[in-house]
Design an enzyme around this catalytic site. Structure first.
Site, PDB file in Angstrom:
ATOM      1  CG  HIS A   1      -1.376   3.756   4.620  1.00 36.01           C
ATOM      2  ND1 HIS A   1      -2.534   3.157   5.059  1.00 36.01           N
ATOM      3  CD2 HIS A   1      -0.652   2.799   4.003  1.00 36.01           C
ATOM      4  CE1 HIS A   1      -2.505   1.868   4.716  1.00 36.01           C
ATOM      5  NE2 HIS A   1      -1.383   1.622   4.081  1.00 36.01           N
TER       6      HIS A   1
ATOM      7  CG  ASP B   1      -4.428   4.922   7.173  1.00 34.23           C
ATOM      8  OD1 ASP B   1      -3.195   4.865   7.375  1.00 34.23           O
ATOM      9  OD2 ASP B   1      -4.975   4.331   6.213  1.00 34.23           O
TER      10      ASP B   1
ATOM     11  CB  SER C   1      -0.927   0.017   1.213  1.00 33.34           C
ATOM     12  OG  SER C   1      -0.168  -0.088   2.403  1.00 33.34           O
TER      13      SER C   1
END
Ligand SMILES: *[C@@H]1O[C@H](CO)[C@@H](O)[C@H](O)[C@H]1NC(C)=O
Ligand SMILES: *[C@@H]1O[C@H](CO)[C@@H](O)[C@H](O)[C@H]1NC(C)=O
Ligand SMILES: *[C@@H]1O[C@H](CO)[C@@H](O)[C@H](O)[C@H]1NC(C)=O
Ligand SMILES: *[C@@H]1O[C@H](CO)[C@@H](O)[C@H](O)[C@H]1NC(C)=O
Ligand SMILES: *[C@@H]1O[C@H](CO)[C@@H](O)[C@H](O)[C@H]1NC(C)=O
Length: 354
Positions: A331, A328, A48
């Protein structure tokens, strides 16, 4: 004394850099001058931190509000409010951000900039994420070569970004309940990563950047238990072992291939460069409390982007994502990535692309 002083070495390096910088301007576009190497494709593998939209819409938070509100203005598959590492590295290389593999047919006109095979949630080994692990991601590129979508010759002017930000380790902790046996597992992860890096090289990619692990113990998921005020030092110690083994693996690969094809992106020090920035006297962005995320679930049962059965949001959002390093619990925000990208640690790593 026959060794030069550090200051002297530094000065030489500085002058040499100046020389290189100037030469690059003069010979830009030249084919004979090796310093003038300009990559024209970027291939991206991993998770991610690098994914720009491969995850399936029904499964990933990256396709839910408030992800993407800063860029492109709505959720579009990036695990941030906006741009991620891939976008900044593509910008550095002067290449358009490569499109996600899942759009290779719809956006075929952009294959000439490379492709992004990274899937949020994945690792070198299988994780609970029902998405392709790194081995399979490399199979995708090999398949495209087999199908003559790309030629091995074209790959000679390509570079790769390989992001491994820790999903293998969170899965290990989740399934084993503790960090017992971790050092041996770290060895297995890095060995598998080494196999993967070598495969990418064997497909013909010219330069391969492997991200070192960021300080995992400073991610909000770990700092939450300390009111977002301090990092989990035992986790950071394990990161140190991973990064040491990675540096060794990259060294070995360069020796085995008699090349300088492989290098490490120093995410560990880049994140620390940002965390250590004080508010005053800094040109680059600073963050009031770097360990506290912008977007967070109202309770442990919820995360950024969660809604209840009536569609009522179950997360809180800071008023200005630009003021936060983390978006978050794992990230960075776009502004966070911009800061990481601008650090001395990352900038000096990136020079190895040339
Ligand atoms: C990656 O996924 C493939 C397909 O599911 C699986 O066969 C393979 O064993 C996995 N590789 C690793 C290293 O876990
Ligand atoms: C591509 O071709 C090679 C050589 O023929 C073969 O070994 C490999 O399995 C193929 N890979 C994929 C992903 O199609
Ligand atoms: C759990 O620990 C065992 C023994 O150290 C190891 O073999 C196994 O791979 C671990 N589980 C995961 C999910 O990594
Ligand atoms: C730090 O992280 C480890 C591994 O995830 C965990 O077992 C431990 O409880 C955490 N907290 C502290 C205070 O070390
Ligand atoms: C390694 O590469 C250098 C420069 O290209 C060359 O001079 C040398 O012979 C190579 N060594 C081996 C063992 O291939």
């Amino acid at each position: 004394m026959d060794t030069p002083t550090p200051l002297f070495s530094l000065l030489c390096f500085f002058l040499f850099s100046l020389f290189l910088g100037e030469e690059q301007h003069v010979v830009e576009g030249s084919r004979v001058w090796t310093f003038g190497f300009r990559p024209n494709m970027l291939f991206v593998f991993g998770d991610s931190y690098a994914d720009t939209g491969n995850n399936r819409k029904a499964l990933a938070s990256s396709w839910k509000l408030p992800y993407g509100i800063t860029f492109p203005g709505k959720p579009a598959g990036r695990f941030s409010d906006g741009r991620v590492l891939t976008d900044f590295i593509a910008g550095y290389l002067g290449i358009k951000t490569p499109v996600p593999y899942r759009y290779r047919k719809e956006l075929g006109g952009r294959l000439k900039y490379g492709l992004n095979f990274a899937y949020g949630g994945t690792g070198v080994f299988d994780t609970p994420a029902p998405e392709p692990n790194m081995t399979t991601q490399i199979d995708f590129l090999q398949q495209l070569l087999n199908d003559s979508v790309y030629s091995k010759r074209a790959l000679k002017t390509s570079v790769a970004l390989v992001s491994l930000a820790g999903n293998d380790y969170s899965n290990y902790i989740a399934t084993n309940g503790s960090t017992a046996g971790f050092p041996a597992f770290i060895g297995r992860v890095v060995n598998q990563l080494k196999v993967n890096l070598k495969r990418i090289h064997n497909l013909g990619v010219r330069k391969i950047a492997a991200s070192a692990l960021q300080p995992l113990g400073c991610l909000p998921q770990s700092t939450a238990q300390f009111s977002f005020e301090q990092c989990n030092e035992s986790e950071n110690a394990l990161v140190g072992l991973h990064n040491q083994l990675l540096a060794q693996a990259v060294n070995d690969l360069n020796k085995e291939t008699n090349s300088s094809s492989f290098f490490v992106l120093d995410m560990y020090n880049a994140f620390w460069n940002v965390f250590n920035q004080k508010q005053a006297h800094q040109v680059s962005p600073t963050f009031v409390n770097p360990f506290e995320p912008c977007c967070v679930g109202v309770s442990a049962a919820f995360s950024c982007g969660s809604v209840d059965e009536n569609g009522v949001k179950q997360y809180t959002l800071c008023s200005n994502p630009k003021s936060k390093f983390f978006w978050d619990t794992v990230h960075p925000t776009e502004q966070g990535w911009r800061a990481v990208y601008s650090t001395p640690a990352l900038q000096s790593s990136l020079k190895q692309f040339w």
